[in-house]
Design an enzyme around this catalytic site. Structure first.
Site, short mmCIF file in Angstrom:
data_model
loop_
_atom_site.label_atom_id
_atom_site.label_comp_id
_atom_site.label_asym_id
_atom_site.label_seq_id
_atom_site.Cartn_x
_atom_site.Cartn_y
_atom_site.Cartn_z
N ASN A 1 0.85 -1.20 0.00
CA ASN A 1 0.00 0.00 0.00
C ASN A 1 0.88 1.24 0.00
O ASN A 1 1.87 1.30 0.73
CB ASN A 1 -0.91 0.01 1.23
CG ASN A 1 -1.83 -1.18 1.27
OD1 ASN A 1 -2.39 -1.57 0.26
ND2 ASN A 1 -1.98 -1.78 2.44
N HIS B 1 6.43 -1.31 3.55
CA HIS B 1 6.31 -2.71 3.93
C HIS B 1 5.45 -3.44 2.92
O HIS B 1 4.65 -2.83 2.20
CB HIS B 1 5.74 -2.86 5.34
CG HIS B 1 4.39 -2.26 5.54
ND1 HIS B 1 4.17 -0.91 5.65
CD2 HIS B 1 3.18 -2.85 5.66
CE1 HIS B 1 2.89 -0.68 5.83
NE2 HIS B 1 2.25 -1.85 5.84
#
Length: 118
Positions: free
Chosen positions: A87, A100
């Site tokens: 994201n 991440h």
């Protein structure tokens, strides 16, 4: 970044269930998993998201996708597949602003990943 949740995890200041770690990244189980396997892969170096990558910081990401592969195989996701989610930004669902990747699998998933607007 001293107030970053993932930097604190990388430093060992917060608990985590470690799945993998090396000099450049570490992986741990998501505390609120959305599937039987839900692992977060985090670079140790703080980078806000993909848009914050630079030529210099990218050097630490050279093996990132090889680590994804290693974790997926280690978690038994190789035969049935998995979803890799990165994201970027609040509207995409990024809630911790430290780059991440979510490695998610262990059950069949649908598409699209969001409900239709009606």
């Amino acid at each position: 970044m001293e107030d970053c949740l993932f930097c604190k995890r990388a430093a060992g200041d917060l608990p985590r269930t470690t799945v993998y770690e090396d000099d450049h990244c570490f992986a741990f189980r998501d505390i609120n998993p959305s599937a039987p396997v839900h692992v977060l892969l985090i670079p140790r170096q703080h980078v806000k998201n993909i848009l914050a990558l630079t030529d210099e910081t990218n050097k630490n990401f050279s093996d990132f996708f090889l680590v994804v592969k290693k974790i997926a195989e280690q978690e038994g996701l190789g035969d049935n597949g998995f979803r890799l989610v990165i994201n970027t930004g609040a509207e995409a669902g990024q809630t911790v602003f430290h780059f991440h990747a979510h490695i998610i699998g262990g059950k069949a998933m649908g598409w699209p990943p969001f409900p239709e607007d009606k």
